[in-house]
Design an enzyme around this catalytic site. Structure first.
Site, mmCIF file in Angstrom:
data_model
loop_
_atom_site.group_PDB
_atom_site.id
_atom_site.type_symbol
_atom_site.label_atom_id
_atom_site.label_comp_id
_atom_site.label_asym_id
_atom_site.label_seq_id
_atom_site.Cartn_x
_atom_site.Cartn_y
_atom_site.Cartn_z
ATOM 1 C CG HIS A 149 -1.953 1.115 1.246
ATOM 2 N ND1 HIS A 149 -2.932 1.325 0.387
ATOM 3 C CD2 HIS A 149 -1.759 2.081 1.849
ATOM 4 C CE1 HIS A 149 -3.550 2.418 0.653
ATOM 5 N NE2 HIS A 149 -2.765 2.974 1.350
ATOM 6 N N GLY A 197 -10.018 -5.933 7.197
ATOM 7 C CA GLY A 197 -10.500 -4.554 7.163
ATOM 8 C C GLY A 197 -9.402 -4.394 5.937
HETATM 9 C C1 GAR Z 1 1.546 0.878 -6.243
HETATM 10 O O1 GAR Z 1 1.896 2.010 -6.039
HETATM 11 C C2 GAR Z 1 0.745 -0.056 -5.152
HETATM 12 O O2 GAR Z 1 1.346 0.565 -3.901
HETATM 13 C C3 GAR Z 1 -0.777 0.697 -5.350
HETATM 14 O O3 GAR Z 1 -0.867 0.578 -6.584
HETATM 15 C C4 GAR Z 1 0.504 0.837 -7.164
HETATM 16 C C5 GAR Z 1 0.568 -0.222 -8.382
HETATM 17 O O4 GAR Z 1 1.544 0.072 -9.451
HETATM 18 N N1 GAR Z 1 -1.444 -0.199 -4.640
HETATM 19 C C6 GAR Z 1 -2.492 0.401 -4.068
HETATM 20 O O5 GAR Z 1 -2.827 1.498 -4.090
HETATM 21 C C7 GAR Z 1 -3.316 -0.814 -3.421
HETATM 22 N N2 GAR Z 1 -4.496 -0.113 -2.331
HETATM 23 P P1 GAR Z 1 2.276 -1.183 -10.152
HETATM 24 O O6 GAR Z 1 0.875 -1.685 -10.958
HETATM 25 O O7 GAR Z 1 3.191 -0.230 -10.996
HETATM 26 O O8 GAR Z 1 2.896 -2.077 -9.373
#
Ligand code: GAR
Length: 211
Positions: A126, A160
């Site tokens: 996250h 959660g």
């Molecule tokens: C990442 O920054 C991850 O932390 C976030 O989505 C992005 C995916 O990037 N995840 C969330 O927000 C989950 N709640 P990626 O597809 O380039 O790995």
């Protein structure tokens, strides 16, 4: 939750490595970092499959080019029945002998069925220093709050949203003039180092004290 929890005879793990599924929805840059780390002979995970709920996810093609099986299991034909989509995910993972699930930019909220089926064996990354800023728009919220630093968190998935036990965090500064985009890029670079390290540490710890 029929279907969740029944393991068909899985393919044997190579060299004692733990078989991992990576779930994505988009670019897959964290997935790419995990695939890169898993090339090392001494990395404890073998990436068994990459699955996306979004057939257009760029990460699927990246994974295929890296020689990893990549499946699109589109959530849309399942309509509002989230559980049926998750049963399809669950079956695909079990068929491939998956032991640990890694969410890497998987942008669907999971039902309690799938979370319970993989309890203690499902990780998420996250883009905030949890418990700060669960949910969306984490970078804009951190900047608006005047925070001096931001970061990312790898945690176990529980029912959660963004709440499970923290396995690791990385911090980055918020610079004057940062926008959500510039901060996201800095955090993402930190994610690419944190996630492979946190997954390896989790697997090593699990071998000595399995859940
Ligand atoms: C990442 O920054 C991850 O932390 C976030 O989505 C992005 C995916 O990037 N995840 C969330 O927000 C989950 N709640 P990626 O597809 O380039 O790995």
């Amino acid at each position: 939750m029929s279907g969740c929890g029944h393991d068909p005879a899985p393919p044997p793990a190579k060299d004692g490595k733990t078989r991992v599924a990576i779930l994505i929805s988009g670019a897959g840059s964290n997935m790419a970092a995990l695939l890169e780390a898993a090339k090392a002979a001494d990395y404890p995970a073998e990436i068994a499959v990459v699955i996306s709920n979004n057939p257009e996810a760029a990460g699927l093609e990246l994974a295929r080019r890296a020689g990893i099986e990549a499946l699109a299991i589109d959530h849309r034909p399942f309509g509002k029945v989230r559980h049926d989509h998750e049963l399809a995910l669950d079956a695909a993972m079990r068929l491939r002998g998956v032991e640990v699930v890694v969410l890497a930019g998987y942008m669907r909220i999971l039902t309690a069925h799938l979370v319970r089926a993989w309890e203690g064996r499902m990780l998420n990354i996250h883009p905030s220093l949890l418990p700060n800023y669960p949910g969306l728009d984490t970078h804009a919220r951190a900047i608006a709050a005047g925070d001096a630093e931001a970061g990312c968190t790898v945690h176990l998935v529980t029912e959660g949203v963004d709440e499970g036990p923290v396995l690791g965090q990385a911090r980055v500064p918020i610079e004057p003039g940062d926008t959500a985009e510039t901060l996201a890029a800095r955090v993402r670079t930190a994610e690419h180092k944190l996630y492979p390290e946190a997954l390896a540490a989790f697997i090593e710890q699990r071998k000595t004290a399995p859940v």
